[in-house]
Design an enzyme around this catalytic site. Sequence first.
Site, PDB file in Angstrom:
ATOM      1  N   CYS A   1     -19.546   1.288   9.500  1.00 40.87           N
ATOM      2  CA  CYS A   1     -19.280   0.991   8.087  1.00 40.87           C
ATOM      3  C   CYS A   1     -18.527   2.123   7.390  1.00 40.87           C
ATOM      4  O   CYS A   1     -17.812   1.891   6.412  1.00 40.87           O
ATOM      5  CB  CYS A   1     -20.591   0.689   7.368  1.00 40.87           C
ATOM      6  SG  CYS A   1     -21.467  -0.738   8.060  1.00 40.87           S
TER       7      CYS A   1
ATOM      8  N   GLU B   1      -4.788 -17.557  23.238  1.00 38.63           N
ATOM      9  CA  GLU B   1      -5.944 -18.094  22.522  1.00 38.63           C
ATOM     10  C   GLU B   1      -6.871 -18.881  23.446  1.00 38.63           C
ATOM     11  O   GLU B   1      -8.087 -18.819  23.313  1.00 38.63           O
ATOM     12  CB  GLU B   1      -5.504 -18.966  21.340  1.00 38.63           C
ATOM     13  CG  GLU B   1      -4.906 -18.169  20.180  1.00 38.63           C
ATOM     14  CD  GLU B   1      -5.867 -17.127  19.609  1.00 38.63           C
ATOM     15  OE1 GLU B   1      -7.094 -17.259  19.800  1.00 38.63           O
ATOM     16  OE2 GLU B   1      -5.391 -16.164  19.007  1.00 38.63           O
TER      17      GLU B   1
END
Length: 374
Positions: free
Chosen positions: A216, A54
């Site tokens: 999409c 991270e």
Amino acid sequence: MATKRTSPRSQSLAPPTAEWTKSFQRQLLGWYRRHKRDLPWRRTSDPYRIWISEIMLQQTQVATVVPYFIRFVAAFPTVRALAEADEHDVLRQWEGLGYYRRARQLHRAARVVVDQFGGQFPRDLDCVRRLPGIGRYTAGAIVSIAFDTPAPILEANTVRVFSRLIAFRESAAASAPEQRLWQLAEAVVPRRHCGAFNSALMELGSLVCTRRAPRCQDCPVSGLCAAFRSGEQDQIPRPRRKPRTEAVNEAAVVVRRGAKLLLRRRTADERWAGLWDFLRFPMVARRGAKLQKELVEKIERHSGLLVESPSHIATFKHGVTRFRITLDCYLAESADSKRKLTAGTWKWVRPEDLERFPLSVTGRKLGRLLVESQ
DNA sequence: AACGCGGGGAC
DNA sequence: GTCCCAGCGTT
């Protein structure tokens, strides 16, 4: 004004219904199970490794991080190993990844984990959040992914995903809009499988809900997406205002005395803090005698060493945040063998030993040039 | 709220 | 070239 509450924009920003949320979670998690990439930090549940990943991933793309992550955890397999390491070696592992403050804070935090938490990475969100280099996003990511503790996240990918889901037309950089997106993140994060859910949000943003040309047709939640419904996916989120770049001229000078080269450890208040560097300073003169004069003067001011006629070796162009830097590199011989330089900050180094020192990318390029030309 | 921080990926 | 990237800390 009175109509604000019922305007179309406000409607799209209403908190999601329980039904919408349930459907979103189910679709997203199902998609993630089928499409998630095999990344090194997804093969472990070790909070130490999740944490390293991270930090490395802050403002840094996945493809860039992968080799660094593998090398870093091989060099420092446990939080104790990291805590006991020299900062010098931590920075050497980090070299090339940029934002070196991350490495220094990571190192400091490792010592906190060992000293205050007995080497066990804390599970509590607020404890994690207080560690150096860990902000709201990183704390949420670590506890959700490593411990499956419910916590929201908001970062580059999920800003994009959430903004499109609710057709959010504000610029997410400002504070009020960002707050609204954090609220949404909090509203949708599930109690169970929240680590997978948060990873799935980012994976969707990375693979499908991309900045340009979002796919999409392949999106598992397009049926829940307000931007897709209105055809605005290419306009959301709004592009950022671009900061104006500034051209800068700098010089890097390799001072050589006999077979050795001069290095200085950069101080905590400087760019590249903790890294080693040749002499480096801004330049005004561009050529000729004025350039030579400025070089010699600045070399003396920065190192106390007298040199004569530095010779030009190379020119590099590189960017640092909003600065476009033209870096002219020089080699200068120092006859002054008596001058005492502060130990720990200054070092005379043989070219073949340069590889042991953490350098910036341009410092490394210059160093390689010298070794090759020998 | 704006800026500094570094380097590179993708187009 | 451009824009941006699994952000944080300081001012």
